[in-house]
Write a protein that holds these residues in place. Structure first.
Motif, PDB file in Angstrom:
ATOM      1  N   VAL A 188      28.141  56.309  63.607  1.00 40.94           N
ATOM      2  CA  VAL A 188      29.110  56.767  62.776  1.00 40.94           C
ATOM      3  C   VAL A 188      29.783  58.175  63.289  1.00 40.94           C
ATOM      4  O   VAL A 188      31.150  57.973  63.708  1.00 40.94           O
ATOM      5  CB  VAL A 188      29.000  56.812  61.151  1.00 40.94           C
ATOM      6  N   ILE A 189      29.231  58.976  63.631  1.00 42.68           N
ATOM      7  CA  ILE A 189      29.579  60.326  64.305  1.00 42.68           C
ATOM      8  C   ILE A 189      30.233  60.115  65.519  1.00 42.68           C
ATOM      9  O   ILE A 189      31.341  60.452  65.760  1.00 42.68           O
ATOM     10  CB  ILE A 189      28.410  61.299  64.402  1.00 42.68           C
ATOM     11  N   THR A 190      29.644  59.122  66.292  1.00 42.07           N
ATOM     12  CA  THR A 190      30.289  59.045  67.717  1.00 42.07           C
ATOM     13  C   THR A 190      31.548  58.136  67.737  1.00 42.07           C
ATOM     14  O   THR A 190      32.482  58.694  68.229  1.00 42.07           O
ATOM     15  CB  THR A 190      29.166  58.185  68.517  1.00 42.07           C
ATOM     16  N   LYS A 191      31.399  57.282  66.982  1.00 41.02           N
ATOM     17  CA  LYS A 191      32.819  56.571  66.553  1.00 41.02           C
ATOM     18  C   LYS A 191      33.974  57.495  65.946  1.00 41.02           C
ATOM     19  O   LYS A 191      35.314  57.322  66.497  1.00 41.02           O
ATOM     20  CB  LYS A 191      32.632  55.269  65.379  1.00 41.02           C
ATOM     21  N   VAL A 192      33.604  58.366  65.035  1.00 38.48           N
ATOM     22  CA  VAL A 192      34.832  59.214  64.517  1.00 38.48           C
ATOM     23  C   VAL A 192      35.189  60.128  65.695  1.00 38.48           C
ATOM     24  O   VAL A 192      36.259  60.470  65.493  1.00 38.48           O
ATOM     25  CB  VAL A 192      33.967  59.770  63.425  1.00 38.48           C
ATOM     26  N   VAL A 228      35.301  59.544  69.080  1.00 34.27           N
ATOM     27  CA  VAL A 228      35.905  58.931  69.937  1.00 34.27           C
ATOM     28  C   VAL A 228      37.259  58.479  69.353  1.00 34.27           C
ATOM     29  O   VAL A 228      38.331  58.588  69.984  1.00 34.27           O
ATOM     30  CB  VAL A 228      35.210  57.411  70.174  1.00 34.27           C
ATOM     31  N   ASP A 229      37.227  58.220  68.018  1.00 32.39           N
ATOM     32  CA  ASP A 229      38.547  58.071  67.306  1.00 32.39           C
ATOM     33  C   ASP A 229      39.562  59.178  67.216  1.00 32.39           C
ATOM     34  O   ASP A 229      40.898  58.867  67.607  1.00 32.39           O
ATOM     35  CB  ASP A 229      38.579  57.340  65.862  1.00 32.39           C
ATOM     36  N   VAL A 230      39.070  60.330  66.851  1.00 40.02           N
ATOM     37  CA  VAL A 230      39.612  61.446  66.667  1.00 40.02           C
ATOM     38  C   VAL A 230      40.206  62.031  67.963  1.00 40.02           C
ATOM     39  O   VAL A 230      41.590  62.537  68.322  1.00 40.02           O
ATOM     40  CB  VAL A 230      39.125  62.285  65.718  1.00 40.02           C
ATOM     41  N   CYS A 231      39.081  62.164  68.840  1.00 37.38           N
ATOM     42  CA  CYS A 231      39.363  62.981  69.952  1.00 37.38           C
ATOM     43  C   CYS A 231      40.135  62.328  71.070  1.00 37.38           C
ATOM     44  O   CYS A 231      40.802  62.844  71.949  1.00 37.38           O
ATOM     45  CB  CYS A 231      37.860  63.694  70.495  1.00 37.38           C
ATOM     46  N   LEU A 232      39.766  61.081  71.215  1.00 36.28           N
ATOM     47  CA  LEU A 232      40.339  60.132  72.251  1.00 36.28           C
ATOM     48  C   LEU A 232      41.290  59.222  71.962  1.00 36.28           C
ATOM     49  O   LEU A 232      42.599  59.238  72.552  1.00 36.28           O
ATOM     50  CB  LEU A 232      39.182  59.446  73.074  1.00 36.28           C
ATOM     51  N   TYR A 233      41.163  58.623  71.083  1.00 37.23           N
ATOM     52  CA  TYR A 233      42.116  57.399  70.586  1.00 37.23           C
ATOM     53  C   TYR A 233      43.331  57.903  70.058  1.00 37.23           C
ATOM     54  O   TYR A 233      44.372  57.259  70.237  1.00 37.23           O
ATOM     55  CB  TYR A 233      41.441  56.299  69.728  1.00 37.23           C
ATOM     56  N   LYS A 289      46.700  68.080  63.742  1.00 37.72           N
ATOM     57  CA  LYS A 289      46.578  67.916  62.273  1.00 37.72           C
ATOM     58  C   LYS A 289      45.494  66.706  62.116  1.00 37.72           C
ATOM     59  O   LYS A 289      45.308  66.501  61.034  1.00 37.72           O
ATOM     60  CB  LYS A 289      47.832  67.782  61.695  1.00 37.72           C
ATOM     61  N   ALA A 290      45.483  65.876  63.070  1.00 38.25           N
ATOM     62  CA  ALA A 290      44.531  64.588  62.903  1.00 38.25           C
ATOM     63  C   ALA A 290      43.373  64.813  62.385  1.00 38.25           C
ATOM     64  O   ALA A 290      42.749  64.173  61.486  1.00 38.25           O
ATOM     65  CB  ALA A 290      44.486  63.898  64.224  1.00 38.25           C
ATOM     66  N   PRO A 291      42.438  65.727  62.770  1.00 37.12           N
ATOM     67  CA  PRO A 291      41.050  65.740  62.527  1.00 37.12           C
ATOM     68  C   PRO A 291      40.724  66.139  61.012  1.00 37.12           C
ATOM     69  O   PRO A 291      39.933  65.758  60.187  1.00 37.12           O
ATOM     70  CB  PRO A 291      40.413  67.054  63.095  1.00 37.12           C
ATOM     71  N   MET A 292      41.672  66.940  60.424  1.00 38.96           N
ATOM     72  CA  MET A 292      41.670  67.359  58.994  1.00 38.96           C
ATOM     73  C   MET A 292      41.920  65.934  58.259  1.00 38.96           C
ATOM     74  O   MET A 292      41.153  65.942  57.071  1.00 38.96           O
ATOM     75  CB  MET A 292      42.662  68.289  58.634  1.00 38.96           C
ATOM     76  N   TYR A 293      42.588  65.038  58.675  1.00 37.59           N
ATOM     77  CA  TYR A 293      42.670  63.681  57.966  1.00 37.59           C
ATOM     78  C   TYR A 293      41.926  62.797  58.215  1.00 37.59           C
ATOM     79  O   TYR A 293      41.120  62.028  57.437  1.00 37.59           O
ATOM     80  CB  TYR A 293      44.282  63.208  57.856  1.00 37.59           C
ATOM     81  N   TRP A 294      41.937  62.569  59.602  1.00 38.62           N
ATOM     82  CA  TRP A 294      41.121  61.443  59.849  1.00 38.62           C
ATOM     83  C   TRP A 294      39.698  61.436  60.311  1.00 38.62           C
ATOM     84  O   TRP A 294      38.991  60.490  60.206  1.00 38.62           O
ATOM     85  CB  TRP A 294      41.594  60.921  61.515  1.00 38.62           C
ATOM     86  N   GLY A 295      39.122  62.716  60.181  1.00 34.38           N
ATOM     87  CA  GLY A 295      37.613  62.874  60.189  1.00 34.38           C
ATOM     88  C   GLY A 295      37.064  62.396  58.726  1.00 34.38           C
ATOM     89  O   GLY A 295      36.292  61.457  58.932  1.00 34.38           O
ATOM     90  N   VAL A 321      45.921  51.108  55.216  1.00 35.08           N
ATOM     91  CA  VAL A 321      46.228  51.536  54.091  1.00 35.08           C
ATOM     92  C   VAL A 321      45.949  53.091  54.193  1.00 35.08           C
ATOM     93  O   VAL A 321      46.966  53.751  53.550  1.00 35.08           O
ATOM     94  CB  VAL A 321      45.272  51.058  53.035  1.00 35.08           C
ATOM     95  N   ALA A 322      45.108  53.653  54.798  1.00 31.17           N
ATOM     96  CA  ALA A 322      44.941  54.885  54.995  1.00 31.17           C
ATOM     97  C   ALA A 322      45.765  55.692  55.771  1.00 31.17           C
ATOM     98  O   ALA A 322      46.147  56.783  55.747  1.00 31.17           O
ATOM     99  CB  ALA A 322      43.416  55.177  55.535  1.00 31.17           C
ATOM    100  N   SER A 323      46.446  54.820  56.511  1.00 31.29           N
ATOM    101  CA  SER A 323      47.611  55.223  57.550  1.00 31.29           C
ATOM    102  C   SER A 323      48.967  55.433  56.778  1.00 31.29           C
ATOM    103  O   SER A 323      49.939  55.987  57.475  1.00 31.29           O
ATOM    104  CB  SER A 323      47.569  54.540  58.706  1.00 31.29           C
ATOM    105  N   ILE A 324      48.964  55.056  55.601  1.00 30.29           N
ATOM    106  CA  ILE A 324      50.279  55.060  55.121  1.00 30.29           C
ATOM    107  C   ILE A 324      51.045  56.446  54.907  1.00 30.29           C
ATOM    108  O   ILE A 324      52.171  56.658  55.435  1.00 30.29           O
ATOM    109  CB  ILE A 324      50.492  54.451  53.646  1.00 30.29           C
ATOM    110  N   PRO A 325      50.417  57.374  54.333  1.00 22.89           N
ATOM    111  CA  PRO A 325      50.810  58.702  54.443  1.00 22.89           C
ATOM    112  C   PRO A 325      50.878  59.501  55.811  1.00 22.89           C
ATOM    113  O   PRO A 325      51.866  60.006  56.276  1.00 22.89           O
ATOM    114  CB  PRO A 325      49.741  59.678  53.712  1.00 22.89           C
ATOM    115  N   TRP A 326      49.887  58.826  56.727  1.00 22.91           N
ATOM    116  CA  TRP A 326      50.094  59.529  58.031  1.00 22.91           C
ATOM    117  C   TRP A 326      51.251  58.923  59.172  1.00 22.91           C
ATOM    118  O   TRP A 326      51.702  59.613  59.522  1.00 22.91           O
ATOM    119  CB  TRP A 326      48.713  59.025  58.693  1.00 22.91           C
TER     120      TRP A 326
END
Length: 308
Positions: free
Chosen positions: A220-224, A226-231, A266-272, A293-298
């Protein structure tokens, strides 16, 4: 005689409507009549518009705003006006899509055989075509989120004294199309690749104690990470570039990168937090939907940034 009669009629009507003499004798002009019950626009020359009417201080501010709206979008009367009503409709669309994507045959009573049969068929179609279902769902959800974003922005501008605005349909379609491809179609591939390549080794599953618990959290930590830092930065760059292309402009890398970096900061504060819940608790099929659904405010923020 006809010219004199026309001039007399014009001056009489101008006196009734309290129009200034310069506007009344102009070769083309519009008059706005605003009774207490409703508004009526009297158009003396349909082929031209009086340019100085909206800036003339002799007219009330409300009339000038109404005239400016009529001049700016004379053929957009069928476009919804931004406000709380449109935002409520957008929320209902999001809720409907969530229900359609998550409902199971067991959610209805056993006696509803026909409804259960239809739900079973829909569940099988949804399972066989996950990318198509995710793409259509993302299109609807991100279109609704962009409409809500426009309503929020319009509300802030109206506090400054500007008039009510109409929905920017072109912007809504651009945002929905980009998100349908990136957060719908390709999201299914992306989450599938993460599940395939980021796994807990077999030996780590046999470790007990606090070390075993830590190793169990590593996927889970690795996927998070990859998603926040790369994707995330790649997604933002492609999203804004697609927005520019659909807007009829060439992507400007030098102008897009600062926007991407601003959003990425600003992404890590929300997407983390969001990604931790997504990868730890949500099943693979529903991850694109949860992400949408989580992306609506973002996406409201990202769409506003891309359309600045």
């Amino acid at each position: 005689c006809l010219q004199m009669g026309r001039m007399a009629t014009t001056l009489a009507l101008a006196a009734t409507l309290r129009l200034p003499l310069a506007a009344a004798t102009s070769p083309s002009w519009y008059a706005i009549v605003q009774p207490r019950v409703h508004s009526v626009r009297i158009q003396l020359r349909p082929d031209v518009v009086e340019i100085g009417y909206t800036d003339d201080p002799h007219f009330p501010l409300s009339e000038r705003r109404a005239a400016a709206m009529a001049q700016a979008a004379p053929g957009a009367s069928h476009v919804p006006v931004l406000g709380s009503g449109l935002a409520a409709v957008a929320l209902c669309i999001v809720a409907l899509i969530v229900v359609v994507q998550t409902i199971q045959p067991g959610a209805v009573p056993a006696g509803w055989t026909e409804t259960r049969r239809l739900l079973e068929e829909w569940a099988s179609v949804r399972a066989v075509n996950p990318q198509t279902a995710a793409c259509l769902a993302a299109f609807g959800m991100y279109a609704a989120s962009d409409a809500m974003g426009q309503c929020v922005s319009s509300r802030k501008r109206r506090r400054d004294g500007t008039m009510a605005e109409q929905l920017d349909v072109a912007r809504l379609l651009r945002s929905a199309t980009c998100s349908a491809l990136l957060s719908g179609w390709f999201a299914v591939i992306y989450f599938g690749m993460l599940d395939r390549f980021v796994r807990l080794p077999a030996w780590a599953a046999e470790v007990d104690g606090w070390l075993g618990a830590f190793l169990g959290c590593l996927p889970v930590i690795t996927k998070v990470a990859v998603d926040v830092c790369l994707y995330e930065p790649v997604y933002d760059f492609v999203y804004m570039s697609m927005q520019a292309i659909l807007h009829g402009r060439r992507p400007n890398v030098s102008a897009t990168i600062p926007k991407v970096l601003s959003v990425w900061a600003k992404a890590p504060m929300y997407w983390g937090v969001v990604d931790t819940i997504n990868f730890a608790l949500v099943t693979g099929r529903l991850r694109p939907l949860y992400n949408a659904v989580a992306s609506i405010p973002w996406s409201m923020y990202l769409s506003q940034t891309a359309n600045i």
